[in-house]
Every structure is written in structure tokens, then in C-alpha cells.
Design an enzyme around this catalytic site. Structure first.
Site, mmCIF file in Angstrom:
data_model
loop_
_atom_site.group_PDB
_atom_site.id
_atom_site.type_symbol
_atom_site.label_atom_id
_atom_site.label_comp_id
_atom_site.label_asym_id
_atom_site.label_seq_id
_atom_site.Cartn_x
_atom_site.Cartn_y
_atom_site.Cartn_z
ATOM 1 N N HIS A 1 -17.233 -32.501 -23.461
ATOM 2 C CA HIS A 1 -18.520 -32.630 -24.257
ATOM 3 C C HIS A 1 -19.604 -33.305 -23.429
ATOM 4 O O HIS A 1 -19.437 -34.559 -22.948
ATOM 5 C CB HIS A 1 -18.270 -33.631 -25.481
ATOM 6 C CG HIS A 1 -19.344 -33.545 -26.401
ATOM 7 N ND1 HIS A 1 -19.928 -34.929 -26.941
ATOM 8 C CD2 HIS A 1 -20.260 -32.924 -26.949
ATOM 9 C CE1 HIS A 1 -20.738 -34.879 -27.708
ATOM 10 N NE2 HIS A 1 -21.073 -33.311 -27.603
ATOM 11 N N VAL B 1 -29.694 -28.770 -21.490
ATOM 12 C CA VAL B 1 -28.897 -28.845 -20.434
ATOM 13 C C VAL B 1 -27.842 -30.117 -20.446
ATOM 14 O O VAL B 1 -28.189 -31.147 -21.230
ATOM 15 C CB VAL B 1 -29.978 -29.445 -19.352
ATOM 16 C CG1 VAL B 1 -29.128 -29.542 -17.987
ATOM 17 C CG2 VAL B 1 -30.965 -28.404 -19.275
ATOM 18 N N THR C 1 -16.350 -23.859 -18.880
ATOM 19 C CA THR C 1 -16.886 -24.481 -17.787
ATOM 20 C C THR C 1 -15.795 -24.361 -16.517
ATOM 21 O O THR C 1 -14.758 -24.660 -16.708
ATOM 22 C CB THR C 1 -17.291 -25.878 -18.051
ATOM 23 O OG1 THR C 1 -18.092 -25.918 -18.939
ATOM 24 C CG2 THR C 1 -17.709 -26.562 -16.816
HETATM 25 N N1 ASP Z 1 -19.773 -29.950 -20.180
HETATM 26 C C1 ASP Z 1 -19.992 -28.580 -20.621
HETATM 27 C C2 ASP Z 1 -21.351 -28.849 -21.186
HETATM 28 O O1 ASP Z 1 -21.557 -29.779 -22.006
HETATM 29 C C3 ASP Z 1 -19.118 -27.715 -21.329
HETATM 30 C C4 ASP Z 1 -17.816 -27.829 -21.071
HETATM 31 O O2 ASP Z 1 -17.335 -28.440 -20.077
HETATM 32 O O3 ASP Z 1 -17.105 -27.388 -21.696
HETATM 33 O O4 ASP Z 1 -22.486 -27.971 -21.028
#
Ligand code: ASP
Length: 310
Positions: free
Chosen positions: A222, A198, A169
Site C-alpha cells: 500500500h 503517485v 508492482t
Molecule cells: N506500492 C505500489 C503503489 O502504491 C503498489 C504495489 O506495490 O502494489 O503504487
């Protein structure tokens, strides 16, 4: 006042072979966003352009290079928020869009809504003339191979999050020379996620928040944990209580670890230009530009710097 931009390229355990490309990618995005601020652009333009740079870079899990869901498809989420007015726009589960952050900005500026999802978001994109890309255009060979290798893993297992994630991300926060703050976050989500899942990234207060009265935050980590503790807003609440950007992010991330056993990271900027990049995962690629100095890091407590040419 001095303008500042901070960007992240995702948390988790970025493997050694990808670490240089990841750090180079966040440095390039921070420079890109800062050049917008230096030309007199506002914080919103700066975070959009920094995030677009990372969406276009195969290295990151956003736009090109996005993670694939359980059916092997790309479903993208993004948010952008303007701290001056609290206007925000988001898209979730969109396909065939190379730069979801710009579509999120269009939702903010051209509709009466805050988030559009899935088919509706794609219909809106079409109605305003956003060019779509072929379904597989955003899929990299690297991601297809990783997906093949890991498709039988159950998502949600915490050990997976710290050991099996390679690229991630992206997000940016900025304050411009008039003291306006903004944030943006963009992601392909978690590899192997259920169709239609989502995460936190497009959800206001979770994956990002911006308010000129406290600051701007973009999160990674997460998603389900970040949603439960509304991490971005939680960090800003601590800042409203007088904590520094670094203290506020550490406290909120610790809270997430203790309360829901979630790991993650956040970048923060305050309206006065104070900033922080903090994480409880093994690594997080980040970069910041302040007073023509480019700061960057990947490992805990790492803070390297380079002078930018004037
Ligand atoms: N937060 C993002 C999600 O859970 C993934 C990430 O930031 O690694 O979709």
C-alpha cells in the site's frame, strides 16, 4: 564475493489461477538479472534487466499489464538507485513508455535531477530518443476487464488491497561481486487511483533505496502507507543497527502495520550478500539467485529451491 539478486512481483492476494504465471515470471526475471551478474555486469545493470523482464511480462503491474487509473489510463512510476554513489533516478506518471525503469536510469545518468514527472518525463524521453508506444499498447485485456469490474470501488479500502489485487508492482535488488548494491522498482500503481496519484514506488527511501554501507531494498504494498513510514530507508536503518536483512524487514513491516495499518512486502540484500524476501500481505511472488541456487516462493514461509545449470 558471491553475487546475489532478489526480485519480487508484487504483494497482495495473487489468485490461484495467476499464481503459476506469477512465480514463473519472477523466476525468469531473477535468472535474467543473475546472468548479468555472472557475466561480470554490475548490480545496477542486473536490477535494470530483471525489472525490464517483468515490465515486458503482461503478468505484472508494470510496463505491459499496468493497472489503470480512474480514467482508464496507464500512468507509470519507477525508480533505480546505485548504492555506490547514492545516485538515483525516477519517473512518475509517465505514459506510453514500455520500460520506465530504463527511463529512470536515464534521468539518473543524463540529468541533474532525481525525478521527472508526467509530461516533463515524456519530453525528456523524446529528447533522448526513447521510443514511445501507442497509448493502449500497454493495456491488457485482463486489466481492462478488471478495471471495468472494479471501477466503482473506492481506492484506499484495505480489504480491497488484500482480496482484489491480481498482479502487481515489480522490483529487484542485487549485490555484485565487488560488493556494490542497487535497487529498482516499477509499477502501474493502484487500480483506479486518481489521475496524477503517485505512490511510494518512485520515491527515494520509500519504494526503494540502495547504499553500499547498509544494503538495497525494493518495496511493494500500500503506497500511501509505505510513504508514511519511508519503508525502504526504515529497513536499512534497522540493518545499520545490526539487525539481519530478515529481522530488519520484519520489524519495519510490523511497524507499518501497527502505526498506519498498512500491509506490504520488501526484498533486501546486504553488501555481504545476506538477503530476505518478507511480506505482511497474503502472498508475494519472489525469487532469488545465490550460488547458482534459485530460491522462490509465493505463500508465507514458502522457500523452494532449484539448482541452476552452471
Ligand atoms: N506500492 C505500489 C503503489 O502504491 C503498489 C504495489 O506495490 O502494489 O503504487
Amino acid at each position: 564475493m558471491a553475487a546475489v539478486i532478489v526480485v519480487h512481483g508484487g504483494a497482495w492476494a495473487i489468485p490461484e489461477e495467476l499464481s503459476k504465471a506469477s512465480v514463473d515470471g519472477v523466476k525468469a526475471a531473477a535468472r535474467e538479472g543473475f546472468s548479468v551478474l555472472k557475466r561480470g555486469g554490475n548490480a545496477l545493470d542486473a536490477v535494470e534487466s530483471a525489472v525490464r523482464a517483468m515490465e515486458d511480462n503482461n503478468m505484472f503491474n508494470a510496463g505491459h499489464g499496468a493497472a489503470l487509473n480512474s480514467e482508464g489510463e496507464v500512468e507509470l512510476d519507477a525508480i533505480i538507485m546505485d548504492g555506490r554513489t547514492l545516485a538515483s533516478g525516477a519517473v512518475s506518471s509517465v505514459k506510453n513508455i514500455a520500460n520506465p525503469v530504463s527511463l529512470a536510469r536515464a534521468v539518473m545518468e543524463k540529468t541533474d535531477h532525481v525525478m521527472l514527472t508526467s509530461r516533463g518525463a515524456n519530453m525528456f524521453a523524446e529528447s533522448i530518443g526513447v521510443v514511445t508506444v501507442p497509448t493502449d499498447a500497454l493495456v491488457t485485456e485482463y486489466e481492462r476487464n478488471e478495471w471495468e469490474k472494479h471501477k466503482n470501488y473506492i481506492t484506499g479500502v484495505m480489504e480491497d488491497f488484500n482480496t482484489k489485487w491480481a498482479h502487481d508492482t515489480v522490483g529487484a535488488v542485487a549485490v555484485d561481486c565487488t560488493g556494490n548494491v542497487a535497487c529498482a522498482t516499477s509499477t502501474g500503481g493502484i487500480r483506479n487511483k486518481m489521475v496524477g496519484r503517485v505512490g511510494d514506488s518512485p520515491v527515494i527511501g520509500a519504494g526503494g533505496y540502495a547504499d553500499n554501507f547498509s544494503g538495497a531494498v525494493s518495496c511493494t504494498g500500500h503506497g500511501e502507507s509505505i510513504l508514511k513510514v519511508t519503508l525502504a530507508r526504515h529497513i536499512l536503518s534497522y540493518m545499520e543497527q545490526g539487525k539481519t536483512a530478515a529481522e530488519a524487514s520484519e520489524l519495519a513491516l510490523q511497524h507499518m502495520g501497527v502505526r498506519v495499518r498498512g500491509a506490504g512486502g520488501a526484498i533486501v540484500v546486504s553488501p555481504s550478500g545476506q538477503w530476505a524476501a518478507t511480506f505482511t500481505t497474503e502472498r508475494m511472488a519472489w525469487a532469488a539467485v545465490e550460488d547458482s541456487v534459485l530460491w522462490y516462493g509465493l505463500d508465507p514461509n514458502e522457500k523452494l529451491q532449484e539448482q541452476l545449470s552452471q
